[in-house]
Design a protein around this motif. Sequence first.
Motif, mmCIF file in Angstrom:
data_model
loop_
_atom_site.group_PDB
_atom_site.id
_atom_site.type_symbol
_atom_site.label_atom_id
_atom_site.label_comp_id
_atom_site.label_asym_id
_atom_site.label_seq_id
_atom_site.Cartn_x
_atom_site.Cartn_y
_atom_site.Cartn_z
ATOM 1 N N ASN A 183 43.346 52.232 30.930
ATOM 2 C CA ASN A 183 44.189 52.149 32.122
ATOM 3 C C ASN A 183 43.682 51.026 33.023
ATOM 4 O OD1 ASN A 183 45.818 54.435 31.471
ATOM 5 N ND2 ASN A 183 44.138 55.757 32.104
ATOM 6 N N VAL A 184 44.549 50.066 33.294
ATOM 7 C CA VAL A 184 44.178 48.942 34.162
ATOM 8 C C VAL A 184 45.299 48.680 35.153
ATOM 9 C CG1 VAL A 184 42.723 47.854 32.403
ATOM 10 C CG2 VAL A 184 45.133 47.217 32.580
ATOM 11 N N TYR A 185 44.973 47.882 36.175
ATOM 12 C CA TYR A 185 45.960 47.493 37.177
ATOM 13 C C TYR A 185 46.051 45.968 37.234
ATOM 14 C CZ TYR A 185 45.759 52.316 38.845
ATOM 15 O OH TYR A 185 45.819 53.687 38.929
ATOM 16 N N PHE A 186 47.266 45.484 37.346
ATOM 17 C CA PHE A 186 47.512 44.071 37.580
ATOM 18 C C PHE A 186 47.920 43.909 39.045
ATOM 19 C CE2 PHE A 186 48.948 43.148 32.924
ATOM 20 C CZ PHE A 186 47.634 43.304 32.506
ATOM 21 N N TYR A 210 39.837 47.166 36.765
ATOM 22 C CA TYR A 210 39.481 48.185 35.772
ATOM 23 C C TYR A 210 38.363 49.055 36.335
ATOM 24 C CZ TYR A 210 37.518 50.301 31.548
ATOM 25 O OH TYR A 210 37.036 51.194 30.621
ATOM 26 N N GLU A 211 38.615 50.359 36.366
ATOM 27 C CA GLU A 211 37.660 51.330 36.905
ATOM 28 C C GLU A 211 37.180 50.939 38.305
ATOM 29 O OE1 GLU A 211 34.584 51.881 33.977
ATOM 30 O OE2 GLU A 211 35.818 53.288 32.832
ATOM 31 N N GLY A 212 38.130 50.516 39.134
ATOM 32 C CA GLY A 212 37.839 50.244 40.534
ATOM 33 C C GLY A 212 37.219 48.897 40.839
ATOM 34 N N ARG A 213 37.027 48.045 39.837
ATOM 35 C CA ARG A 213 36.466 46.723 40.118
ATOM 36 C C ARG A 213 37.320 45.631 39.487
ATOM 37 N NH1 ARG A 213 33.029 44.615 36.047
ATOM 38 N NH2 ARG A 213 32.894 45.961 34.199
ATOM 39 N N ILE A 214 37.273 44.439 40.092
ATOM 40 C CA ILE A 214 38.043 43.297 39.597
ATOM 41 C C ILE A 214 37.264 42.637 38.459
ATOM 42 C CG2 ILE A 214 39.120 41.100 40.197
ATOM 43 C CD1 ILE A 214 40.379 43.557 41.535
ATOM 44 N N VAL A 215 37.844 42.664 37.264
ATOM 45 C CA VAL A 215 37.152 42.102 36.096
ATOM 46 C C VAL A 215 37.662 40.695 35.751
ATOM 47 C CG1 VAL A 215 36.621 44.353 35.127
ATOM 48 C CG2 VAL A 215 38.780 43.237 34.514
ATOM 49 N N TYR A 216 38.775 40.323 36.330
ATOM 50 C CA TYR A 216 39.298 38.968 36.116
ATOM 51 C C TYR A 216 40.138 38.574 37.318
ATOM 52 C CZ TYR A 216 42.046 35.044 34.407
ATOM 53 O OH TYR A 216 42.636 33.808 34.288
ATOM 54 N N ARG A 217 40.070 37.291 37.666
ATOM 55 C CA ARG A 217 40.874 36.789 38.786
ATOM 56 C C ARG A 217 41.227 35.328 38.538
ATOM 57 N NH1 ARG A 217 39.267 34.577 44.311
ATOM 58 N NH2 ARG A 217 41.145 34.815 45.580
ATOM 59 N N SER A 218 42.485 34.978 38.798
ATOM 60 C CA SER A 218 42.905 33.574 38.795
ATOM 61 C C SER A 218 43.716 33.344 40.053
ATOM 62 C CB SER A 218 43.730 33.236 37.549
ATOM 63 O OG SER A 218 44.975 33.910 37.571
ATOM 64 N N TRP A 219 43.659 32.116 40.591
ATOM 65 C CA TRP A 219 44.385 31.849 41.836
ATOM 66 C C TRP A 219 44.666 30.362 42.003
ATOM 67 C CZ3 TRP A 219 39.241 32.635 41.345
ATOM 68 C CH2 TRP A 219 38.356 31.738 41.990
ATOM 69 N N PHE A 220 45.651 30.088 42.852
ATOM 70 C CA PHE A 220 46.043 28.725 43.192
ATOM 71 C C PHE A 220 45.889 28.575 44.698
ATOM 72 C CE2 PHE A 220 49.185 25.381 44.194
ATOM 73 C CZ PHE A 220 48.790 24.407 43.279
ATOM 74 N N PHE A 241 42.291 27.998 39.824
ATOM 75 C CA PHE A 241 40.938 28.411 39.442
ATOM 76 C C PHE A 241 41.005 29.776 38.760
ATOM 77 C CE2 PHE A 241 40.500 25.719 43.187
ATOM 78 C CZ PHE A 241 39.473 24.851 42.833
ATOM 79 N N GLU A 242 39.879 30.150 38.122
ATOM 80 C CA GLU A 242 39.752 31.505 37.604
ATOM 81 C C GLU A 242 38.301 31.959 37.723
ATOM 82 O OE1 GLU A 242 40.943 31.783 33.554
ATOM 83 O OE2 GLU A 242 39.629 30.180 32.863
ATOM 84 N N MET A 243 38.127 33.265 37.792
ATOM 85 C CA MET A 243 36.806 33.864 37.908
ATOM 86 C C MET A 243 36.601 34.796 36.714
ATOM 87 S SD MET A 243 34.192 33.960 40.231
ATOM 88 C CE MET A 243 34.901 33.843 41.898
#
Length: 234
Positions: free
Chosen positions: A65-68, A84-94, A100-102
């Motif tokens: 179970n994940v959230y976008f 995922y499980e309350g923490r951000i495991v991937y991030r991309s942004w403009f 960029f991405e993290m």
Amino acid sequence: MKLLKLGLAVFCFATANTFTYAQETNEAKAKSIIEKGIDAMGGKELFSSIKTLYTKSATITDGRNVYFITKEMAPNLGSFEIEYEGRIVYRSWFDGSTGFEMVNGQKKLADQEEFKDKPGRKYIMNELAYLDPSLYKVEFVDTDKAENLHKIKATATDGSVVNLYYDTKDFLLKKEIKENPVKNSFSTILCEKYKKFKDLVYCSKTVLRSEDGDQILNLVDLSYNKNIDKKDFK
């Protein structure tokens, strides 16, 4: 001979005028359908007033179970996060000029091809962009009577194409097929349900279709014009 040349000239002129008229008619019909779609979702005044948009959707990826999460700020700031499980495991942004991405806590430049539509973006709501001739050329293609869908082709200034399928009865957007000529790829997005959030009617169940199978996203939260700041895109 003069009469023949004159006749050919008249025929060519008439044919050109008919073709131009058909183009204008198809464009006008496409815009009329898009405008009806906007009305069904809350109206052009509401769309124009939206300067930030936040969405959170639940899905299942690899059995988990994940959230976008998406955040947008006019005119062209945007971010996408996977929780995922309350923490951000991937991030991309403009950030307005660069994507960029993290990954694993490390910030790096992203594939700029993924953000090529961002620099010229003017609106949060895509429908307003489709009506802007400086961003898109739209044309009515046909009506699928079996599926009850109007098909519209929207061609961006960069050459990418979005095929839009609007319901013939309620005029809500039910399907998008995006074409990327640079990568020779396409993606299909289906909207199976709509829900009202304050004054905005928005797709609440989305299906992302691919060769690997369908991914279903259920919208659990949406807000606009609040709780988003420019620092969210740095």
